[in-house]
Design a protein around this motif. Structure first.
Motif, PDB file in Angstrom:
ATOM      1  N   CYS A   1       0.809  -1.225   0.000  1.00  0.00           N
ATOM      2  CA  CYS A   1       0.000   0.000   0.000  1.00  0.00           C
ATOM      3  C   CYS A   1       0.841   1.274   0.000  1.00  0.00           C
ATOM      4  N   GLU A   2       2.136   1.148  -0.193  1.00  0.00           N
ATOM      5  CA  GLU A   2       3.014   2.316  -0.097  1.00  0.00           C
ATOM      6  C   GLU A   2       2.619   3.442  -1.045  1.00  0.00           C
ATOM      7  N   PRO A   3       2.265   3.167  -2.316  1.00  0.00           N
ATOM      8  CA  PRO A   3       1.836   4.275  -3.191  1.00  0.00           C
ATOM      9  C   PRO A   3       0.595   4.993  -2.651  1.00  0.00           C
TER      10      PRO A   3
ATOM     11  N   ALA B   1      -7.326   8.896  -1.009  1.00  0.00           N
ATOM     12  CA  ALA B   1      -7.187   7.960   0.113  1.00  0.00           C
ATOM     13  C   ALA B   1      -8.258   6.886   0.147  1.00  0.00           C
ATOM     14  N   ALA B   2      -9.157   6.862  -0.841  1.00  0.00           N
ATOM     15  CA  ALA B   2     -10.258   5.894  -0.818  1.00  0.00           C
ATOM     16  C   ALA B   2      -9.746   4.459  -0.866  1.00  0.00           C
ATOM     17  N   SER B   3      -8.733   4.208  -1.687  1.00  0.00           N
ATOM     18  CA  SER B   3      -8.187   2.845  -1.781  1.00  0.00           C
ATOM     19  C   SER B   3      -7.501   2.436  -0.477  1.00  0.00           C
TER      20      SER B   3
ATOM     21  N   PRO C   1      -8.125  -2.335  -6.228  1.00  0.00           N
ATOM     22  CA  PRO C   1      -7.459  -1.977  -7.494  1.00  0.00           C
ATOM     23  C   PRO C   1      -6.165  -2.769  -7.676  1.00  0.00           C
ATOM     24  N   GLU C   2      -5.987  -3.308  -8.862  1.00  0.00           N
ATOM     25  CA  GLU C   2      -4.783  -4.063  -9.232  1.00  0.00           C
ATOM     26  C   GLU C   2      -4.601  -5.327  -8.386  1.00  0.00           C
ATOM     27  N   GLN C   3      -5.681  -5.765  -7.726  1.00  0.00           N
ATOM     28  CA  GLN C   3      -5.587  -6.941  -6.846  1.00  0.00           C
ATOM     29  C   GLN C   3      -4.340  -6.845  -5.968  1.00  0.00           C
ATOM     30  N   ARG C   4      -4.261  -5.713  -5.286  1.00  0.00           N
ATOM     31  CA  ARG C   4      -3.028  -5.336  -4.586  1.00  0.00           C
ATOM     32  C   ARG C   4      -2.599  -6.341  -3.520  1.00  0.00           C
TER      33      ARG C   4
END
Length: 431
Positions: free
Chosen positions: A254-256, A300-302, A337-340
């Motif tokens: 989750c760094e980005p 910040a929603a993600s 998103p992006e199946q992080r």
């Protein structure tokens, strides 16, 4: 000079195998000085030739003894000196009460080890009337001597990292009785202990419960465990260590989003990162409100969704111990998103068979809850690892008395649900 109120001799028992002949006070440091003679047999043969010895005067040797009511205590041993009538060589009487190399009594050494479990070395040195540096050296000598005693390994062995003296140190524990066996200063010291061929009962170990972080040392993988403990039949990864490792992966993944949120909040990424790893149940109102605001911020929603996924993950693995919710968590994580969090899913899947015994075996379940108390226990008043180790062993050297039962035992339906998750492979140690 000694205070007048202390001029009266204090009541004390002379060291074992001795008789007190007089009491006095030392004008140098205010210590009570006890004059003693041995009660052991004197007419022993010459240690060199076996001939008869004759007394040849006494030599007074001073030893430090256990303080009395906070007052330093010294013992002057009137040691008998001999000369052999046959070989003419000199010798002295022996008394097991005294440690002649260190000029202390045996009971003073035992007192230091006991006091170190509840007090710091500076306080002990003050009570004993000793120089703190000398006492510290004496303490480390005693702990090194005690640690040389072989430690018997239990049938079910726990290997975990615990915080001692400001650092994470490897520790061994008995899983069945929830007793701390020993704590080591470093991984290298633990390795040396385990590979030592003289380590007793290593062949008796049949179950090993370990923290997943230990595998980074390339020493506690399934293959290495077989070499260390040839009769091990069950290799288990602590569910709590797996959860810690998974959360660390979540933070990295989750760094980005953390950096984007920090920019939107005009805060540092460190502040956002610290908030992300904290449990919601431990947050104050202001911090909880800050997380709720993330939901309405496009940047910040993600991160908001990731935070609550992290919370549900910890509820599954730490709070509810309900593995049937794991598939629901995967479905929700895949909508990120992006199946992080795919890396987190893969981590858990690959170690599934090694971690599920933590929920099925009551002994392991109890051990994990007990180990959490060990890891949270804070030792105050000392920066010495040796002293902190003694205090930790003293705190957790007795079997845990409170019986712990799983909050929700697995029913037959839950057992089938776990067994039917198709992606879980066999426990072949491939990781």
């Amino acid at each position: 000079m000694v205070n007048d109120s202390l001029k009266r001799p204090l009541n004390s028992d002379p060291p074992p195998n001795t008789n007190c002949i007089s009491l006095s006070w030392s004008d140098d440091d205010g210590a009570q000085v006890e004059q003693v003679v041995s009660t052991t047999i004197h007419d022993l043969p010459c240690p060199y030739c076996g001939g008869k010895r004759r007394p040849n005067g006494r030599r007074i040797v001073r030893y430090r003894d256990v303080p009395i009511d906070g007052v330093p205590h010294l013992v002057d041993w009137h040691r008998q000196h001999y000369r052999c009538t046959q070989c003419g060589r000199s010798s002295n009487e022996e008394n097991p009460t005294f440690e002649k190399e260190r000029f202390i009594t045996k009971r003073f050494a035992e007192w230091i080890m006991q006091e170190a479990r509840r007090s710091n070395l500076a306080s002990i040195a003050k009570q004993a009337g000793m120089n703190q540096v000398f006492l510290r050296r004496l303490f480390h000598f005693l702990t090194a001597t005690n640690s040389a005693t072989p430690v018997r390994l239990p049938r079910s062995l726990g290997v975990a990292m615990v915080k001692v003296a400001g650092g994470n140190r490897p520790a061994l524990a008995d899983v069945d009785t929830c007793v701390l066996v020993d704590v080591f200063d470093s991984m290298d010291e633990l390795k040396q202990f385990l590979v030592d061929k003289e380590t007793p009962s290593s062949t008796d170990v049949t179950c090993v419960v370990r923290d997943i972080e230990l595998e980074a040392a390339e020493f506690f993988g399934p293959g290495q465990l077989r070499d260390l403990f040839p009769n091990v039949t069950l290799s288990v990864i602590s569910s709590r260590s797996l959860a810690r490792s998974a959360v660390a992966s979540m933070v990295a993944l989750c760094e980005p989003w953390i950096e984007a949120t920090a920019s939107a909040e005009c805060r540092s990424p460190i502040s956002v990162r610290k908030l992300f790893v904290r449990r919601n149940q431990d947050l104050k109102r202001s911090a909880s409100g800050r997380i709720r605001k993330w939901q309405h911020m496009s940047e910040a929603a993600s991160l908001f969704r990731a935070y609550w996924l992290k919370e549900r993950f910890l509820e599954i693995w730490l709070d509810d111990a309900n593995l049937t919710r794991w598939q629901d968590w995967i479905d929700e994580a895949n909508r990120l998103p992006e199946q992080r969090f795919q890396e987190v899913i893969t981590l858990v899947e690959s170690r599934w068979n090694e971690v599920t015994p933590c929920f099925k075996d009551l002994s392991i379940f109890r051990y994990e809850r007990w180990l959490e108390d060990v890891q949270k226990y804070e030792i105050r008043g000392t920066h010495s690892f040796a002293a902190a180790r003694l205090a930790l062993l003293a705190k957790f050297e007795k079997p845990s008395e409170a019986p712990l039962a799983p909050p929700s035992s697995l029913s037959e339906e839950e057992e089938r649900a776990i067994a039917n998750i198709s992606y879980l492979g066999s426990n072949d140690g491939s990781g």
